[in-house]
Scaffold this motif. Structure first.
Motif, PDB file in Angstrom:
ATOM      1  N   ARG A   1      72.445 153.069  92.277  1.00 29.00           N
ATOM      2  CA  ARG A   1      72.088 154.072  91.278  1.00 29.00           C
ATOM      3  C   ARG A   1      71.555 155.328  91.950  1.00 29.00           C
ATOM      4  N   GLY A   2      71.977 156.500  91.467  1.00 30.57           N
ATOM      5  CA  GLY A   2      71.468 157.752  91.996  1.00 30.57           C
ATOM      6  C   GLY A   2      69.991 157.922  91.677  1.00 30.57           C
ATOM      7  N   LEU A   3      69.238 158.466  92.626  1.00 32.51           N
ATOM      8  CA  LEU A   3      67.792 158.610  92.469  1.00 32.51           C
ATOM      9  C   LEU A   3      67.433 159.976  91.876  1.00 32.51           C
ATOM     10  N   SER A   4      66.286 160.026  91.212  1.00 31.60           N
ATOM     11  CA  SER A   4      65.819 161.255  90.570  1.00 31.60           C
ATOM     12  C   SER A   4      64.649 161.849  91.347  1.00 31.60           C
ATOM     13  N   GLN A   5      64.487 163.157  91.229  1.00 37.45           N
ATOM     14  CA  GLN A   5      63.377 163.853  91.866  1.00 37.45           C
ATOM     15  C   GLN A   5      62.047 163.210  91.488  1.00 37.45           C
ATOM     16  N   GLY A   6      61.205 162.890  92.493  1.00 33.05           N
ATOM     17  CA  GLY A   6      59.886 162.333  92.245  1.00 33.05           C
ATOM     18  C   GLY A   6      59.847 160.840  91.972  1.00 33.05           C
ATOM     19  N   GLU A   7      60.989 160.176  92.001  1.00 32.84           N
ATOM     20  CA  GLU A   7      61.042 158.733  91.736  1.00 32.84           C
ATOM     21  C   GLU A   7      60.474 157.944  92.919  1.00 32.84           C
ATOM     22  N   ASN A   8      59.805 156.836  92.617  1.00 30.45           N
ATOM     23  CA  ASN A   8      59.295 155.962  93.670  1.00 30.45           C
ATOM     24  C   ASN A   8      60.408 155.113  94.265  1.00 30.45           C
ATOM     25  N   VAL A   9      60.410 154.979  95.575  1.00 30.87           N
ATOM     26  CA  VAL A   9      61.313 154.063  96.268  1.00 30.87           C
ATOM     27  C   VAL A   9      60.481 153.229  97.228  1.00 30.87           C
TER      28      VAL A   9
ATOM     29  N   GLU B   1      67.625 156.914 106.509  1.00 28.06           N
ATOM     30  CA  GLU B   1      69.060 156.613 106.597  1.00 28.06           C
ATOM     31  C   GLU B   1      69.690 156.447 105.226  1.00 28.06           C
ATOM     32  N   TYR B   2      69.053 155.671 104.364  1.00 28.45           N
ATOM     33  CA  TYR B   2      69.631 155.390 103.059  1.00 28.45           C
ATOM     34  C   TYR B   2      69.312 156.460 102.020  1.00 28.45           C
ATOM     35  N   ILE B   3      68.041 156.799 101.902  1.00 21.02           N
ATOM     36  CA  ILE B   3      67.618 157.670 100.811  1.00 21.02           C
ATOM     37  C   ILE B   3      67.963 159.125 101.073  1.00 21.02           C
ATOM     38  N   LEU B   4      67.584 159.624 102.253  1.00 21.86           N
ATOM     39  CA  LEU B   4      67.811 161.043 102.523  1.00 21.86           C
ATOM     40  C   LEU B   4      69.294 161.355 102.666  1.00 21.86           C
ATOM     41  N   ASN B   5      70.046 160.425 103.245  1.00 19.44           N
ATOM     42  CA  ASN B   5      71.467 160.688 103.435  1.00 19.44           C
ATOM     43  C   ASN B   5      72.279 160.515 102.164  1.00 19.44           C
ATOM     44  N   TYR B   6      71.923 159.527 101.374  1.00 14.59           N
ATOM     45  CA  TYR B   6      72.798 159.176 100.262  1.00 14.59           C
ATOM     46  C   TYR B   6      72.200 159.427  98.878  1.00 14.59           C
ATOM     47  N   GLY B   7      70.874 159.526  98.773  1.00 15.25           N
ATOM     48  CA  GLY B   7      70.254 159.831  97.501  1.00 15.25           C
ATOM     49  C   GLY B   7      70.450 158.778  96.439  1.00 15.25           C
ATOM     50  N   ARG B   8      70.622 157.520  96.863  1.00 16.34           N
ATOM     51  CA  ARG B   8      70.815 156.442  95.885  1.00 16.34           C
ATOM     52  C   ARG B   8      70.268 155.127  96.432  1.00 16.34           C
ATOM     53  N   CYS B   9      69.975 154.221  95.540  1.00 17.94           N
ATOM     54  CA  CYS B   9      69.476 152.909  95.937  1.00 17.94           C
ATOM     55  C   CYS B   9      70.619 152.093  96.525  1.00 17.94           C
ATOM     56  N   PRO B  10      70.478 151.549  97.745  1.00 20.37           N
ATOM     57  CA  PRO B  10      71.570 150.788  98.354  1.00 20.37           C
ATOM     58  C   PRO B  10      71.777 149.424  97.707  1.00 20.37           C
TER      59      PRO B  10
END
Length: 320
Positions: free
Chosen positions: A30-38, A17-26
């Motif tokens: 902050r916008g997330l980068s390719q390969g970053e750990n969440v 819901e959060y990561i795939l839809n919005y690509g940022r940390c809720p």
């Protein structure tokens, strides 16, 4: 509010819901980068939350870690109706086992599952990857003690690496296990005809995007809509072909749930489901006799599935 069958399912749903839809940390936006750990775990308020690497101290120490990759697919709205049309024996098998079968991608009838393009585009693909692959080949030859490889040596090694690359890409289809669903606000006449062998003795399971995600009893899945393309140009090397199909199949309006499992020899993957969450209602196929509808209800009662059973109205007589 739906109750998840396991905590894993809640974590996966939040991640999607959060990561795939919005690509940022809720938490920090902050916008997330390719390969970053969440990370997904319980926040200070006790609710499940998602955090980036910088915010992970805000959530529980036993948080689950995921690797962020920008989505290549659309994530349907949580209330989007999803349909699965099947013959009655398959429906009974689902009720009896409580398992949904995920088919290995290379076992589908469509040979383009997991493809990057047409075979005649192979030369163009080779030309595109040749510069970077040549650097890799020269490095390998130097590591093998050949400091100044000849053009013939480079070309021979380049052909070997290219052939190995295409073989690896083809074999990668065996790493994906897929369950296919049809996204539609209403039942589809075309889907009844395509997927029911005996039209008068089939059923359609109707669920929603949210229910599907909640009901899967195994972590590590992704759910999204298929991209339909012409393959006029082959896919880029960093694209995931499993999320693409030819436009000839666009009528399927497919949403697929996918597990990516490396190193397994399975030809398919049965996955435990919470059927009381998964199934919202069951539809009886068009023109089905009354005895068949009664049979479906009896079988559902036998397996403790108390869900509405609807009659298809596609064959209802019109009034003029």
């Amino acid at each position: 509010m739906l109750q998840p069958s396991t905590l894993f399912n809640e974590e996966i749903r939040r991640y999607q819901e959060y990561i795939l839809n919005y690509g940022r940390c809720p938490l920090c936006n902050r916008g997330l980068s390719q390969g970053e750990n969440v990370y997904v775990g319980k926040g200070l308020d006790g609710n499940i939350s998602v955090a980036c690497e910088s915010c992970k101290n805000i959530i529980s120490a036993d948080a689950k870690k995921f690797v962020y990759h920008p989505k290549e697919y659309d994530v349907p709205k949580r209330d989007m109706p999803l349909w699965r049309y099947q013959d009655f024996p398959k429906f009974v098998s689902l009720l009896d086992s409580g398992e949904l079968f995920f088919t290995r991608a290379d076992k589908f009838e469509d040979v383009f599952e997991g493809a990057r393009g047409f075979n005649f585009q192979k030369a163009a693909i080779c030309d595109k990857i040749k510069p970077s692959l040549t650097l890799k080949v020269k490095s390998q030859l130097r590591a093998a003690g050949i400091e100044n490889p000849t053009d013939d040596e480079v070309e021979k090694k380049l052909r070997e690496e290219t052939d190995a690359l295409f073989e690896t890409q083809e074999n990668k289809r065996k790493e994906y296990f897929v369950s296919c669903w049809h996204a539609n606000e209403r039942e589809s006449e075309a889907m009844w005809k395509l997927y029911i062998t005996a039209k008068k003795q089939g059923v359609a399971i109707q669920t929603t995007m949210e229910r599907l995600c909640y009901s899967i009893g195994k972590s590590g899945f992704e759910v999204g809509g298929v991209n339909y393309i012409s393959y006029e140009k082959p896919l880029e090397s960093d694209a995931e072909p499993i999320w693409y199909k030819r436009t000839a199949f666009k009528h399927e309006n497919e949403v697929r749930a996918i597990f990516h499992e490396v190193g397994t020899c399975l030809e398919g993957m049965p996955v435990k489901m919470d059927l009381n969450i998964l199934i919202e209602r069951v539809y009886i196929s068009p023109s089905a006799p009354s005895w068949f509808a009664i049979l479906v209800k009896r079988v559902m009662n036998k397996y403790g599935l108390n869900k509405p059973v609807e009659y298809s109205r596609l064959d209802e007589k019109p009034i003029y």
